[in-house]
Design a protein around this motif. Structure first.
Motif, PDB file in Angstrom:
ATOM      1  N   LEU A 250      12.548 -12.094  -7.070  1.00 47.15           N
ATOM      2  CA  LEU A 250      11.988 -12.525  -8.351  1.00 47.15           C
ATOM      3  C   LEU A 250      11.539 -13.979  -8.299  1.00 47.15           C
ATOM      4  CD1 LEU A 250      14.415 -10.811 -10.906  1.00 47.15           C
ATOM      5  CD2 LEU A 250      12.022 -10.229 -10.455  1.00 47.15           C
TER       6      LEU A 250
ATOM      7  N   VAL B  37       8.270 -14.005  -6.223  1.00 50.53           N
ATOM      8  CA  VAL B  37       7.134 -13.329  -6.840  1.00 50.53           C
ATOM      9  C   VAL B  37       6.627 -14.118  -8.046  1.00 50.53           C
ATOM     10  CG1 VAL B  37       8.345 -11.813  -8.480  1.00 50.53           C
ATOM     11  CG2 VAL B  37       6.231 -11.048  -7.411  1.00 50.53           C
ATOM     12  N   LEU B  38       7.518 -14.718  -8.818  1.00 47.22           N
ATOM     13  CA  LEU B  38       7.079 -15.519  -9.956  1.00 47.22           C
ATOM     14  C   LEU B  38       6.352 -16.775  -9.485  1.00 47.22           C
ATOM     15  CD1 LEU B  38      10.176 -15.148 -12.317  1.00 47.22           C
ATOM     16  CD2 LEU B  38       7.924 -14.056 -12.556  1.00 47.22           C
TER      17      LEU B  38
ATOM     18  N   PHE C 255       3.070  -7.153  -7.957  1.00 46.41           N
ATOM     19  CA  PHE C 255       3.491  -6.445  -9.162  1.00 46.41           C
ATOM     20  C   PHE C 255       4.452  -5.308  -8.830  1.00 46.41           C
ATOM     21  CE2 PHE C 255      -0.596  -8.354 -10.363  1.00 46.41           C
ATOM     22  CZ  PHE C 255      -0.186  -9.080 -11.474  1.00 46.41           C
TER      23      PHE C 255
ATOM     24  N   LEU D 258       7.679  -7.164  -8.566  1.00 44.59           N
ATOM     25  CA  LEU D 258       8.148  -7.526  -9.901  1.00 44.59           C
ATOM     26  C   LEU D 258       8.780  -6.329 -10.603  1.00 44.59           C
ATOM     27  CD1 LEU D 258       8.176  -9.927 -11.910  1.00 44.59           C
ATOM     28  CD2 LEU D 258       6.014  -9.046 -12.820  1.00 44.59           C
ATOM     29  N   LYS D 259       8.176  -5.161 -10.416  1.00 51.52           N
ATOM     30  CA  LYS D 259       8.686  -3.935 -11.035  1.00 51.52           C
ATOM     31  C   LYS D 259       9.968  -3.450 -10.365  1.00 51.52           C
ATOM     32  CE  LYS D 259       7.242   0.775 -12.197  1.00 51.52           C
ATOM     33  NZ  LYS D 259       6.158   1.792 -12.029  1.00 51.52           N
TER      34      LYS D 259
END
Length: 218
Positions: free
Chosen positions: A15, A18-19, A103, A106-107
């Motif tokens: 996380l 990815v952010l 994404f 993220l998912k």
């Protein structure tokens, strides 16, 4: 969501990465999407079913790099080279086609580091092998991806038919990549995952394993 083969620490690292990457790369993703739309039309994304466990699939996202056809299956070999668009060649060269997978991370479908998620057909063809490989959550990058990606490209680029591509991939690529994935699984740590992620994002230098040594070197 934390799924099979994913620890809390690994999910937090995913996380964080990815952010950070979405924050700095969203303009690039918009530019790439606009280029595909203007030059090649719709669809902008290529959506492919991949497996995150031996029984559970998900939709992997990539920027489209090939001309559309009614049916498309299997890995990309020399038999598909003529379908790669001019835009697609550039995206593939710099691996920009894989940006939408942020994404997927993220998912929670995949991690940054792990075995590349296989197509359902290969999981069904090699169930025992992938039952072991997919004990780890699949990833965008990993030991097999970094060490074997170029070799796989070289093996497949001379294949002239889908049948030849399938034969070479199943005979030469699947066993070798699985061997590396399982080797990684036995030695994985958050620190090693971090090093593989950094190597992929910033340098893309393959790690080197020296027999008899206890450490992976970058």
């Amino acid at each position: 969501m934390i799924g099979p083969g994913t620890t809390f620490g690994r999910r937090m690292m995913d996380l964080g990465w990815v952010l950070f990457l979405l924050l700095i790369l969203w303009p690039v993703m918009l530019i790439v999407a606009a280029m595909i739309l203007i030059r090649d039309g719709r669809p902008i994304l290529y959506v492919s079913e991949r497996m995150k466990t031996p029984t559970q699939g998900f939709k992997l996202l990539k920027f489209r790099t090939m001309k559309n056809v009614d049916q498309d299956s299997g890995v990309s070999g020399g038999d598909k080279t003529h379908r790669i668009t001019k835009t697609g060649k550039t995206l593939r060269r710099y691996r920009l086609d894989e940006l939408p997978q942020l994404f997927n991370i993220l998912k929670g479908d995949i991690s940054f580091v792990g075995p590349r998620p296989p197509l359902r057909r290969y999981v069904e063809r090699f169930p025992t092998l992938y039952a072991e490989v997919l004990k780890d959550r699949p990833g965008v990058t990993g030991l097999a991806t970094l060490m074997y990606h170029r070799t796989e490209e070289q093996l497949l680029e001379n294949c002239e038919t889908p049948e030849e591509t399938e034969a070479v991939y199943e005979r030469r690529c699947v066993p070798r990549k699985a061997q590396l994935d399982l080797l990684y699984s036995k030695r994985r740590t958050l620190g090693f995952d971090q090093r593989l992620t950094v190597a992929t994002v910033f340098r893309r230098v393959a790690p080197i394993y020296r027999p008899g040594r206890s450490k992976w070197l970058l």
